[in-house]
Design a protein around this motif. Structure first.
Motif, PDB file in Angstrom:
ATOM      1  N   LYS A 141      10.385  -0.709  11.018  1.00 30.78           N
ATOM      2  CA  LYS A 141       9.881  -1.733  10.104  1.00 30.78           C
ATOM      3  C   LYS A 141       8.477  -1.331   9.682  1.00 30.78           C
ATOM      4  CE  LYS A 141       8.442  -6.469   9.565  1.00 30.78           C
ATOM      5  NZ  LYS A 141       7.862  -7.592  10.260  1.00 30.78           N
ATOM      6  N   LEU A 142       8.266  -1.285   8.390  1.00 31.07           N
ATOM      7  CA  LEU A 142       6.963  -0.987   7.819  1.00 31.07           C
ATOM      8  C   LEU A 142       6.313  -2.310   7.435  1.00 31.07           C
ATOM      9  CD1 LEU A 142       5.350   1.570   6.948  1.00 31.07           C
ATOM     10  CD2 LEU A 142       6.303   1.228   4.685  1.00 31.07           C
ATOM     11  N   SER A 143       5.081  -2.532   7.867  1.00 29.84           N
ATOM     12  CA  SER A 143       4.399  -3.771   7.515  1.00 29.84           C
ATOM     13  C   SER A 143       2.998  -3.472   6.995  1.00 29.84           C
ATOM     14  CB  SER A 143       4.336  -4.725   8.710  1.00 29.84           C
ATOM     15  OG  SER A 143       3.655  -4.121   9.784  1.00 29.84           O
ATOM     16  N   HIS A 144       2.516  -4.375   6.166  1.00 34.42           N
ATOM     17  CA  HIS A 144       1.193  -4.249   5.550  1.00 34.42           C
ATOM     18  C   HIS A 144       0.384  -5.494   5.893  1.00 34.42           C
ATOM     19  CE1 HIS A 144       2.536  -0.970   2.825  1.00 34.42           C
ATOM     20  NE2 HIS A 144       3.701  -1.560   3.018  1.00 34.42           N
ATOM     21  N   THR A 145      -0.886  -5.289   6.204  1.00 32.80           N
ATOM     22  CA  THR A 145      -1.787  -6.400   6.503  1.00 32.80           C
ATOM     23  C   THR A 145      -3.054  -6.225   5.685  1.00 32.80           C
ATOM     24  OG1 THR A 145      -0.966  -6.431   8.765  1.00 32.80           O
ATOM     25  CG2 THR A 145      -2.984  -7.639   8.331  1.00 32.80           C
ATOM     26  N   GLU A 187     -18.026  -5.500  -9.589  1.00 33.77           N
ATOM     27  CA  GLU A 187     -18.277  -4.381 -10.508  1.00 33.77           C
ATOM     28  C   GLU A 187     -17.317  -3.239 -10.201  1.00 33.77           C
ATOM     29  OE1 GLU A 187     -22.327  -3.158 -10.670  1.00 33.77           O
ATOM     30  OE2 GLU A 187     -23.061  -5.201 -10.650  1.00 33.77           O
ATOM     31  N   GLY A 188     -16.998  -2.470 -11.221  1.00 33.16           N
ATOM     32  CA  GLY A 188     -16.138  -1.311 -11.048  1.00 33.16           C
ATOM     33  C   GLY A 188     -14.682  -1.702 -10.867  1.00 33.16           C
ATOM     34  N   PRO A 189     -13.845  -0.699 -10.566  1.00 34.22           N
ATOM     35  CA  PRO A 189     -12.423  -0.983 -10.392  1.00 34.22           C
ATOM     36  C   PRO A 189     -12.189  -1.864  -9.163  1.00 34.22           C
ATOM     37  CG  PRO A 189     -12.876   1.366 -10.102  1.00 34.22           C
ATOM     38  CD  PRO A 189     -14.156   0.699 -10.455  1.00 34.22           C
ATOM     39  N   SER A 190     -11.210  -2.722  -9.274  1.00 34.70           N
ATOM     40  CA  SER A 190     -10.881  -3.631  -8.193  1.00 34.70           C
ATOM     41  C   SER A 190     -10.133  -2.890  -7.088  1.00 34.70           C
ATOM     42  CB  SER A 190     -10.010  -4.762  -8.731  1.00 34.70           C
ATOM     43  OG  SER A 190      -9.651  -5.624  -7.702  1.00 34.70           O
ATOM     44  N   THR A 191     -10.536  -3.082  -5.847  1.00 35.58           N
ATOM     45  CA  THR A 191      -9.855  -2.473  -4.716  1.00 35.58           C
ATOM     46  C   THR A 191      -9.608  -3.534  -3.643  1.00 35.58           C
ATOM     47  OG1 THR A 191     -11.928  -1.858  -3.625  1.00 35.58           O
ATOM     48  CG2 THR A 191     -10.935  -0.214  -5.082  1.00 35.58           C
ATOM     49  N   LEU A 192      -8.599  -3.310  -2.837  1.00 36.37           N
ATOM     50  CA  LEU A 192      -8.289  -4.214  -1.741  1.00 36.37           C
ATOM     51  C   LEU A 192      -7.835  -3.362  -0.570  1.00 36.37           C
ATOM     52  CD1 LEU A 192      -7.980  -7.167  -0.864  1.00 36.37           C
ATOM     53  CD2 LEU A 192      -5.626  -7.056  -1.633  1.00 36.37           C
ATOM     54  N   ASP A 193      -8.525  -3.472   0.546  1.00 33.28           N
ATOM     55  CA  ASP A 193      -8.174  -2.694   1.722  1.00 33.28           C
ATOM     56  C   ASP A 193      -7.039  -3.368   2.477  1.00 33.28           C
ATOM     57  OD1 ASP A 193     -10.122  -0.771   1.284  1.00 33.28           O
ATOM     58  OD2 ASP A 193     -11.636  -1.884   2.407  1.00 33.28           O
ATOM     59  N   HIS A 194      -6.178  -2.548   3.046  1.00 30.62           N
ATOM     60  CA  HIS A 194      -5.112  -3.076   3.885  1.00 30.62           C
ATOM     61  C   HIS A 194      -4.702  -2.016   4.896  1.00 30.62           C
ATOM     62  CE1 HIS A 194      -2.666  -0.822   0.988  1.00 30.62           C
ATOM     63  NE2 HIS A 194      -1.692  -0.861   1.868  1.00 30.62           N
ATOM     64  N   THR A 195      -4.029  -2.449   5.941  1.00 30.64           N
ATOM     65  CA  THR A 195      -3.525  -1.514   6.932  1.00 30.64           C
ATOM     66  C   THR A 195      -2.005  -1.447   6.807  1.00 30.64           C
ATOM     67  OG1 THR A 195      -3.347  -3.222   8.624  1.00 30.64           O
ATOM     68  CG2 THR A 195      -5.381  -1.968   8.572  1.00 30.64           C
ATOM     69  N   ILE A 196      -1.478  -0.275   7.118  1.00 27.39           N
ATOM     70  CA  ILE A 196      -0.038  -0.054   7.103  1.00 27.39           C
ATOM     71  C   ILE A 196       0.358   0.299   8.534  1.00 27.39           C
ATOM     72  CG2 ILE A 196       1.855   1.319   6.163  1.00 27.39           C
ATOM     73  CD1 ILE A 196      -0.045   1.978   3.801  1.00 27.39           C
ATOM     74  N   PRO A 236      -0.242   3.378  13.182  1.00 21.51           N
ATOM     75  CA  PRO A 236      -0.968   3.147  11.933  1.00 21.51           C
ATOM     76  C   PRO A 236      -0.738   4.320  10.975  1.00 21.51           C
ATOM     77  CG  PRO A 236      -2.492   3.774  13.683  1.00 21.51           C
ATOM     78  CD  PRO A 236      -1.127   3.675  14.308  1.00 21.51           C
ATOM     79  N   LEU A 237      -0.499   3.991   9.706  1.00 23.30           N
ATOM     80  CA  LEU A 237      -0.201   5.014   8.693  1.00 23.30           C
ATOM     81  C   LEU A 237      -1.107   4.860   7.472  1.00 23.30           C
ATOM     82  CD1 LEU A 237       3.714   4.745   8.579  1.00 23.30           C
ATOM     83  CD2 LEU A 237       2.339   6.317   9.942  1.00 23.30           C
ATOM     84  N   VAL A 238      -1.172   5.910   6.681  1.00 25.53           N
ATOM     85  CA  VAL A 238      -1.786   5.869   5.355  1.00 25.53           C
ATOM     86  C   VAL A 238      -0.817   6.534   4.390  1.00 25.53           C
ATOM     87  CG1 VAL A 238      -4.193   5.843   6.124  1.00 25.53           C
ATOM     88  CG2 VAL A 238      -3.061   8.019   5.739  1.00 25.53           C
ATOM     89  N   ILE A 239      -0.832   6.098   3.138  1.00 22.55           N
ATOM     90  CA  ILE A 239       0.061   6.679   2.129  1.00 22.55           C
ATOM     91  C   ILE A 239      -0.326   8.129   1.895  1.00 22.55           C
ATOM     92  CG2 ILE A 239       0.782   6.580  -0.280  1.00 22.55           C
ATOM     93  CD1 ILE A 239       0.437   3.567  -0.161  1.00 22.55           C
ATOM     94  N   ASP A 240       0.670   9.007   1.904  1.00 25.23           N
ATOM     95  CA  ASP A 240       0.435  10.424   1.667  1.00 25.23           C
ATOM     96  C   ASP A 240       0.661  10.754   0.203  1.00 25.23           C
ATOM     97  OD1 ASP A 240      -0.089  13.114   2.089  1.00 25.23           O
ATOM     98  OD2 ASP A 240       1.895  13.557   2.859  1.00 25.23           O
TER      99      ASP A 240
END
Length: 125
Positions: free
Chosen positions: A52-56, A65-74, A117-121
């Motif tokens: 099961k892959l989950s995101h938080t 200011e600048g491009p909108s970003t949102l941090d999350h963990t996978i 814990p993962l990050v998108i490759d």
């Protein structure tokens, strides 16, 4: 003292695992004739593991200011019987979508599962 039925707990947890993953990592092989060790850095270690892959989300997006970003963990949840070394890559298919991830930390082991814990490759098609 409360006894935990690990089989029932594992079965209940697996009801939530509706994805599968394939794990790639380093594998050394020794030629029996020459004794030369060959390293394959993209060997398939495990195939079609239920997971099961989950995101938080971490925090909120309050950037003005600048491009909108949102941090999350996978996080990838799977059985703790798999010995997955650091530095592996994962191809996960869940909800009709397949993506490639890199391991970003050590596995956390629990009674009947582990979380990685993962990050998108990169996008995997």
């Amino acid at each position: 003292m409360v006894l935990i039925d690990k089989v029932k707990l594992r079965s209940a947890r697996e009801l939530l695992w509706y994805g599968t993953c394939t794990v790639f990592g380093f594998e050394e092989t020794v030629d029996p004739v020459t004794g030369i060790t060959t390293v394959n850095d993209n060997a398939m270690l495990f195939d079609s593991i239920p997971c099961k892959l989950s995101h938080t989300k971490i925090g909120i997006n309050d950037q003005t200011e600048g491009p909108s970003t949102l941090d999350h963990t996978i996080k990838l949840s799977l059985g703790n019987e798999y010995d997955i070394p650091s530095g592996c890559t994962f191809v996960v298919t869940q909800n009709g979508k397949t993506e490639k991830y890199k391991q970003s930390g050590e596995s956390a082991f629990f009674i009947v599962h582990q979380e990685i814990p993962l990050v998108i490759d990169e996008v995997y098609a």
